[in-house]
Design a protein around this motif. Sequence first.
Motif, PDB file in Angstrom:
ATOM      1  N   ASP A  26       0.605  -1.174   0.100  1.00  0.00           N
ATOM      2  CA  ASP A  26       0.003   0.011  -0.055  1.00  0.00           C
ATOM      3  C   ASP A  26       0.802   1.375  -0.101  1.00  0.00           C
ATOM      4  OD1 ASP A  26      -2.325  -1.633   0.212  1.00  0.00           O
ATOM      5  OD2 ASP A  26      -2.175  -1.716   2.308  1.00  0.00           O
ATOM      6  N   ILE A  27       2.212   1.029   0.114  1.00  0.00           N
ATOM      7  CA  ILE A  27       3.032   2.151   0.174  1.00  0.00           C
ATOM      8  C   ILE A  27       3.458   2.615  -1.267  1.00  0.00           C
ATOM      9  CG2 ILE A  27       5.262   3.153   0.984  1.00  0.00           C
ATOM     10  CD1 ILE A  27       5.042   1.562   3.325  1.00  0.00           C
ATOM     11  N   PRO A  28       3.305   3.785  -1.837  1.00  0.00           N
ATOM     12  CA  PRO A  28       3.912   4.057  -3.044  1.00  0.00           C
ATOM     13  C   PRO A  28       5.096   4.080  -3.374  1.00  0.00           C
ATOM     14  CG  PRO A  28       3.089   6.171  -2.034  1.00  0.00           C
ATOM     15  CD  PRO A  28       2.748   5.043  -1.110  1.00  0.00           C
ATOM     16  N   CYS A  29       5.917   3.368  -4.219  1.00  0.00           N
ATOM     17  CA  CYS A  29       7.107   3.284  -4.670  1.00  0.00           C
ATOM     18  C   CYS A  29       7.821   4.532  -5.405  1.00  0.00           C
ATOM     19  CB  CYS A  29       7.530   2.109  -5.476  1.00  0.00           C
ATOM     20  SG  CYS A  29       9.210   1.691  -6.149  1.00  0.00           S
ATOM     21  N   SER A  30       8.983   4.999  -5.338  1.00  0.00           N
ATOM     22  CA  SER A  30       9.649   6.298  -5.801  1.00  0.00           C
ATOM     23  C   SER A  30       9.743   5.834  -7.245  1.00  0.00           C
ATOM     24  CB  SER A  30      11.021   6.258  -5.347  1.00  0.00           C
ATOM     25  OG  SER A  30      11.886   5.248  -5.314  1.00  0.00           O
ATOM     26  N   SER A  31       9.671   4.586  -7.808  1.00  0.00           N
ATOM     27  CA  SER A  31       9.901   4.420  -9.102  1.00  0.00           C
ATOM     28  C   SER A  31       8.859   3.521  -9.577  1.00  0.00           C
ATOM     29  CB  SER A  31      11.251   4.069  -9.597  1.00  0.00           C
ATOM     30  OG  SER A  31      11.416   3.789 -10.926  1.00  0.00           O
ATOM     31  N   GLU A  32       7.807   3.843 -10.435  1.00  0.00           N
ATOM     32  CA  GLU A  32       6.750   3.023 -10.516  1.00  0.00           C
ATOM     33  C   GLU A  32       7.283   1.895 -11.507  1.00  0.00           C
ATOM     34  OE1 GLU A  32       3.777   3.086  -9.767  1.00  0.00           O
ATOM     35  OE2 GLU A  32       4.077   4.759  -8.564  1.00  0.00           O
ATOM     36  N   ARG A  33       8.279   2.078 -12.422  1.00  0.00           N
ATOM     37  CA  ARG A  33       9.048   0.922 -12.933  1.00  0.00           C
ATOM     38  C   ARG A  33       9.622  -0.173 -12.268  1.00  0.00           C
ATOM     39  NH1 ARG A  33      13.185   4.203 -16.683  1.00  0.00           N
ATOM     40  NH2 ARG A  33      13.738   4.981 -14.641  1.00  0.00           N
ATOM     41  N   LYS A  34       9.937   0.280 -10.910  1.00  0.00           N
ATOM     42  CA  LYS A  34      10.473  -0.773 -10.278  1.00  0.00           C
ATOM     43  C   LYS A  34       9.577  -1.105  -9.060  1.00  0.00           C
ATOM     44  CE  LYS A  34      15.175   1.078 -10.244  1.00  0.00           C
ATOM     45  NZ  LYS A  34      16.516   1.818  -9.592  1.00  0.00           N
ATOM     46  N   VAL A  35       8.346  -0.833  -9.133  1.00  0.00           N
ATOM     47  CA  VAL A  35       7.603  -0.939  -8.027  1.00  0.00           C
ATOM     48  C   VAL A  35       7.148  -2.722  -8.132  1.00  0.00           C
ATOM     49  CG1 VAL A  35       5.282  -0.679  -9.423  1.00  0.00           C
ATOM     50  CG2 VAL A  35       5.201  -0.536  -6.950  1.00  0.00           C
ATOM     51  N   GLU A  36       6.830  -3.293  -9.241  1.00  0.00           N
ATOM     52  CA  GLU A  36       6.505  -4.768  -9.559  1.00  0.00           C
ATOM     53  C   GLU A  36       7.806  -5.465  -9.006  1.00  0.00           C
ATOM     54  OE1 GLU A  36       3.522  -6.048  -9.443  1.00  0.00           O
ATOM     55  OE2 GLU A  36       2.419  -4.064  -9.284  1.00  0.00           O
ATOM     56  N   GLU A  37       8.651  -4.995  -9.462  1.00  0.00           N
ATOM     57  CA  GLU A  37      10.086  -5.736  -9.385  1.00  0.00           C
ATOM     58  C   GLU A  37      10.553  -5.999  -7.818  1.00  0.00           C
ATOM     59  OE1 GLU A  37      14.779  -5.290 -10.375  1.00  0.00           O
ATOM     60  OE2 GLU A  37      13.175  -4.245 -11.663  1.00  0.00           O
ATOM     61  N   CYS A  38      10.369  -4.683  -7.070  1.00  0.00           N
ATOM     62  CA  CYS A  38      10.538  -4.686  -5.666  1.00  0.00           C
ATOM     63  C   CYS A  38       9.604  -5.473  -4.845  1.00  0.00           C
ATOM     64  CB  CYS A  38      10.557  -3.189  -5.206  1.00  0.00           C
ATOM     65  SG  CYS A  38      11.695  -2.343  -5.785  1.00  0.00           S
ATOM     66  N   ARG A  39       8.289  -5.539  -5.283  1.00  0.00           N
ATOM     67  CA  ARG A  39       7.500  -6.196  -4.443  1.00  0.00           C
ATOM     68  C   ARG A  39       7.450  -7.716  -4.547  1.00  0.00           C
ATOM     69  NH1 ARG A  39       2.508  -1.853  -5.649  1.00  0.00           N
ATOM     70  NH2 ARG A  39       3.023  -0.539  -3.909  1.00  0.00           N
ATOM     71  N   THR A  40       7.639  -8.324  -6.055  1.00  0.00           N
ATOM     72  CA  THR A  40       8.113  -9.387  -6.345  1.00  0.00           C
ATOM     73  C   THR A  40       9.405 -10.141  -5.314  1.00  0.00           C
ATOM     74  OG1 THR A  40       9.169  -9.095  -8.234  1.00  0.00           O
ATOM     75  CG2 THR A  40       6.971  -9.593  -8.506  1.00  0.00           C
ATOM     76  N   LYS A  41      10.342  -9.345  -5.511  1.00  0.00           N
ATOM     77  CA  LYS A  41      11.508  -9.617  -4.504  1.00  0.00           C
ATOM     78  C   LYS A  41      11.378  -9.824  -3.098  1.00  0.00           C
ATOM     79  CE  LYS A  41      14.713  -8.049  -7.808  1.00  0.00           C
ATOM     80  NZ  LYS A  41      16.066  -7.178  -8.347  1.00  0.00           N
ATOM     81  N   LEU A  42      10.272  -9.125  -2.403  1.00  0.00           N
ATOM     82  CA  LEU A  42      10.105  -9.258  -0.843  1.00  0.00           C
ATOM     83  C   LEU A  42       9.510 -10.639  -0.667  1.00  0.00           C
ATOM     84  CD1 LEU A  42       8.524  -5.539  -0.557  1.00  0.00           C
ATOM     85  CD2 LEU A  42      10.694  -6.366  -0.160  1.00  0.00           C
ATOM     86  N   LYS A  43      10.411 -11.376   0.257  1.00  0.00           N
ATOM     87  CA  LYS A  43       9.981 -12.685   0.405  1.00  0.00           C
ATOM     88  C   LYS A  43      10.613 -12.745   2.036  1.00  0.00           C
ATOM     89  CE  LYS A  43      10.773 -14.710  -3.952  1.00  0.00           C
ATOM     90  NZ  LYS A  43       9.476 -14.642  -4.180  1.00  0.00           N
ATOM     91  N   VAL A  44       9.678 -13.521   2.736  1.00  0.00           N
ATOM     92  CA  VAL A  44       9.906 -13.667   4.152  1.00  0.00           C
ATOM     93  C   VAL A  44      11.565 -14.157   4.574  1.00  0.00           C
ATOM     94  CG1 VAL A  44       9.346 -15.088   6.312  1.00  0.00           C
ATOM     95  CG2 VAL A  44       7.519 -14.001   4.937  1.00  0.00           C
ATOM     96  N   ASP A  45      11.894 -15.166   3.644  1.00  0.00           N
ATOM     97  CA  ASP A  45      12.946 -15.640   3.920  1.00  0.00           C
ATOM     98  C   ASP A  45      14.241 -14.695   3.605  1.00  0.00           C
ATOM     99  OD1 ASP A  45      11.790 -18.362   4.108  1.00  0.00           O
ATOM    100  OD2 ASP A  45      12.381 -18.768   2.079  1.00  0.00           O
ATOM    101  N   ASP A  46      14.131 -13.658   2.871  1.00  0.00           N
ATOM    102  CA  ASP A  46      15.138 -12.810   2.740  1.00  0.00           C
ATOM    103  C   ASP A  46      15.158 -11.990   3.909  1.00  0.00           C
ATOM    104  OD1 ASP A  46      15.600 -13.654   0.029  1.00  0.00           O
ATOM    105  OD2 ASP A  46      13.967 -12.145  -0.686  1.00  0.00           O
ATOM    106  N   PHE A  47      14.037 -11.610   4.466  1.00  0.00           N
ATOM    107  CA  PHE A  47      14.144 -10.836   5.858  1.00  0.00           C
ATOM    108  C   PHE A  47      14.705 -11.586   6.740  1.00  0.00           C
ATOM    109  CE2 PHE A  47      10.548  -8.636   3.726  1.00  0.00           C
ATOM    110  CZ  PHE A  47      10.727  -7.265   4.397  1.00  0.00           C
TER     111      PHE A  47
END
Length: 291
Positions: free
Chosen positions: A171-192
């Motif tokens: 729900d938080i807007p990304c600074s670069s719309e081109r990267k928004v989907e890329e960033c969100r797909t990379k967010l995984k619990v294992d990485d955290f």
Amino acid sequence: METICLPLAPSQRAKLVSAGYRTLDSFTSLSPCDLARDIGVSPEEALDILKVVWRTKGIDGNSPKGGNLLAGAKTAWDLLCEEKTMKRIVTFCEDLDVILGGGISRKEVTEVGGVPGIGKTQLGIQLAINVQIPVEFGGLGGKAIYIDTEGSFMVERVCQIAEACIEKLKDIPCSSERKVEECRTKLKVDDFLSNIFYFRACNYTEQIAVINSMDKFIEEHDKVKIIIVDSVTFHFRQDFEDLALRTRLLGGMAQKLMRLAEKYDTAVRAGPMLVQIVYFYTGMVITGLLI
């Protein structure tokens, strides 16, 4: 030594040379704000560049004895610029973030105190997750060190908070719309989970040893942006007949944590800490938060 030999990004070296900063001597008595204005970067980036210059001058041996220390002097204006541009670690609690001026501050020791069960450990875990929020979403994209003295760190709870954080970021807007989907797909619990370095200290000797080894550990693991100690005083509440020794040890740890926060531009969350003892031995103010 010439500027083009500095261990900086090529774009930064090009900006410095174009602005007339061709040798290390040209950086003498230069403030971060002045450099930021000359080369068109933020004061925070300019300060990072100057830190590289000061370190290089010390290694190169061209500065007089004590020159490195004097070169690190700042004006009140520099401190204000640094404070305004410094990103903080949000807690996702709006009222708490407002009280803290936008979140947990870096380069400081923040104390969190309260009765058992009030949520100090939960806040610590939340910060260990939130410090990893990608830069594209306004975060630091950093890593966390968690020093557990009470054995209260629960991986299951970390997973739950990480999952909630991922949902929140949608729900938080990304600074670069081109990267928004890329960033969100990379967010995984294992990485955290993989970006939280966990240390278990079973007694005060191990606790002191772990904190004293943080310098080397942080240098070997980049992007560490927060150190969480939960809690500092747990092992010092019992089996301590020599109160003077206890005071000295706690004061020494407080000083060490402050130096780590300042040196590596990290936030240190320690709680609960004996504030009156820390004040007495350091003569410095620790950001205090009572919840």
